[in-house]
Design a protein around this motif. Structure first.
Motif, short mmCIF file in Angstrom:
data_model
loop_
_atom_site.label_atom_id
_atom_site.label_comp_id
_atom_site.label_asym_id
_atom_site.label_seq_id
_atom_site.Cartn_x
_atom_site.Cartn_y
_atom_site.Cartn_z
N ILE A 132 0.85 -1.19 0.00
CA ILE A 132 0.00 0.00 0.00
C ILE A 132 0.88 1.25 0.00
CG2 ILE A 132 -1.75 1.28 1.29
CD1 ILE A 132 -2.67 -1.44 2.43
N PRO A 133 0.65 2.19 -0.91
CA PRO A 133 1.46 3.42 -0.94
C PRO A 133 1.10 4.35 0.22
CG PRO A 133 -0.27 3.56 -2.56
CD PRO A 133 -0.35 2.17 -2.00
N PRO A 134 2.05 5.19 0.68
CA PRO A 134 1.76 6.13 1.75
C PRO A 134 0.90 7.31 1.31
CG PRO A 134 4.00 6.41 0.99
CD PRO A 134 3.47 5.22 0.28
N GLU A 135 0.79 7.51 -0.03
CA GLU A 135 -0.02 8.60 -0.57
C GLU A 135 -0.81 8.12 -1.77
OE1 GLU A 135 2.54 11.82 -1.58
OE2 GLU A 135 2.78 12.52 0.50
N PHE A 136 -1.93 8.77 -2.00
CA PHE A 136 -2.73 8.54 -3.21
C PHE A 136 -3.14 9.92 -3.74
CE2 PHE A 136 -6.95 7.75 -5.24
CZ PHE A 136 -6.50 6.97 -6.29
N ASN A 137 -2.78 10.18 -4.99
CA ASN A 137 -3.02 11.51 -5.58
C ASN A 137 -2.40 12.64 -4.75
OD1 ASN A 137 -4.44 10.37 -7.71
ND2 ASN A 137 -6.45 10.67 -6.75
N GLY A 138 -1.24 12.33 -4.14
CA GLY A 138 -0.53 13.33 -3.36
C GLY A 138 -1.10 13.58 -1.97
N ILE A 139 -2.09 12.78 -1.55
CA ILE A 139 -2.74 12.94 -0.25
C ILE A 139 -2.44 11.70 0.61
CG2 ILE A 139 -4.97 13.15 0.92
CD1 ILE A 139 -5.97 14.65 -1.55
N PRO A 140 -2.13 11.88 1.89
CA PRO A 140 -1.75 10.74 2.75
C PRO A 140 -2.83 9.66 2.84
CG PRO A 140 -1.19 12.79 3.83
CD PRO A 140 -2.01 13.16 2.62
#
Length: 400
Positions: A132-140
């Motif tokens: 799982i990435p720590p951000e999605f679309n630049g949002i945490p």
């Protein structure tokens, strides 16, 4: 002369009567085992031994199980892995690969209040190891949503980033996931989170964790042990019930074990309880049929009904009912509360109850256990006889 003979005869009778009286040394002695001597400390690498000593000099030796490791936060070891290392024995206890990719096409939901995202599901991602990435679309990304991976199959592991602080209810319930990497940023894990995860083989809870929900790991049948952090104060209702855990060491800091927390853990053979523990609730260890020995710390003041009901292999303990193999019961000096169901199925004519002099709440009167304000029959005698002592004014719940 007759007067002298009469006095001599009277003196002789008195001496004979005194000689027939049992001396203090010959009177039956009830061991109290007030003193505990530590022969060898239990550590995170080996169990220890303690000796319960009576004022008469006799004693009995018992083995204690290994303590829990005191783990560091997850650390990058510089070799492509996150590791957890015990600060006492320096053993590397946890290990997880650092992946060079983040999984794509996961499902997310934006939270208007926190202005962050939570993962809501696998979406169309086909990765066997979901990172799982720590951000999605630049949002945490800060949460794993309820039922996000419910019943998911063909996933070996889920790697949660350090941005996540909360895992919601049933997030991984009934999935086939084998392992989940939980970072030292997660503070709460909801109820049913890993309920009936039949393939789960390892779980290391983070040092940041302050709360887990009920039936947290209920029904898992491959996991053998769980490392619990000292930050966790309460083991909740049915948290590990019906699971396959074989041993567990609760760290200093745990204060309460709630109802059915370890009930029906039929492989649980060893448990170490901390000195911070004060309360064991209804059925906490019910039907733990592999459990043979347990030592309660003096900090425990309340044992609820059926705490260890049906622990048929239990030989030595400080309470617990239905334990047909029970030989001796040791009360701690601080124990204040229990009722008749705690000893359900126990014949007190065959089980020895040992109460230290420092305990001001309980005492034995014949084969009856008296408690409350020292005015209540907690456990009645096997033949149903009610004590005639004028200080006994109450019959407790399930006393007979």
């Amino acid at each position: 002369v007759n007067m002298k003979r009469s006095r001599f005869f009277t003196l002789l009778c008195l001496l004979l009567a005194v000689s027939l009286l049992p001396s203090c040394q010959n009177r039956p002695h009830v061991h109290s085992y007030d003193e505990i001597e530590v022969i060898s400390e239990n550590t995170c690498t080996a169990g220890g031994e303690i000796k319960r000593k009576c004022s008469c000099g006799e004693g009995e030796i018992y083995k204690t199980v290994k303590k829990s490791h005191v783990l560091s936060d997850w650390q990058d070891n510089g070799a492509g892995e996150y590791v957890k290392i015990c600060s006492v024995c320096h053993e590397t206890v946890g290990r997880e690969r650092i992946y060079s990719y983040y999984s794509e096409n996961l499902a997310y939901k934006f939270d208007e209040d926190s202005k962050t995202y939570a993962v809501t599901g696998r979406g169309s991602c086909t990765d066997a190891v979901i990172v799982i990435p720590p951000e999605f679309n630049g949002i945490p990304v800060t949460g794993i949503a309820s039922r996000a991976f419910l019943k998911v199959e063909n996933v070996e592991a889920v790697i949660i980033p350090h941005s996540v602080t909360y895992i919601y209810d049933a997030a991984f319930s009934t999935s086939s996931i084998k392992r989940v990497f939980i970072p030292d940023s997660v503070t709460e894990i909801g109820k049913y989170a890993f309920n009936q995860c039949d393939q789960l083989i390892e779980l290391i809870l983070p040092n940041s964790l302050s709360k887990i929900g009920k039936t947290f790991l209920q029904g898992t049948n491959r996991i053998k042990t769980v490392i619990i952090p000292s930050s966790l104060k309460i083991i909740p209702v049915s948290a590990f019930a019906y699971s396959s855990i074989e041993s567990i060491s609760l760290p200093e800091g745990v204060e309460k074990i709630e109802a059915d927390a370890f009930s029906h853990c039929t492989r649980l053979a060893e448990i170490d309880l901390p000195e911070t523990l004060t309360e064991i609730c209804d059925g906490a260890f019910e039907e733990c049929t592999a459990l043979t020995d347990i030592i309660l710390p003096d900090s425990v003041t309340c044992l609820a009904k059926k705490s260890f009901l049906g622990c048929t292999a239990l030989r030595y303990s400080e309470t617990f009912g239905g334990c047909k193999a029970l030989e001796k019961v040791y009360f701690s000096a601080s124990l204040k509360s229990l009722d008749g169901t705690t000893f359900l199925g126990i014949d007190l004519t065959k089980t020895e109850i040992l109460i230290p002099a420092g305990n001001k709440h309980f005492y034995m009167l014949g084969t009856s256990l008296i408690g409350g304000n020292r005015d209540t029959v907690v456990i009645g005698s096997a033949d149903g006889t009610i004590p005639t002592d004028k200080n006994i004014t109450k019959i407790g719940n399930a006393a007979f």
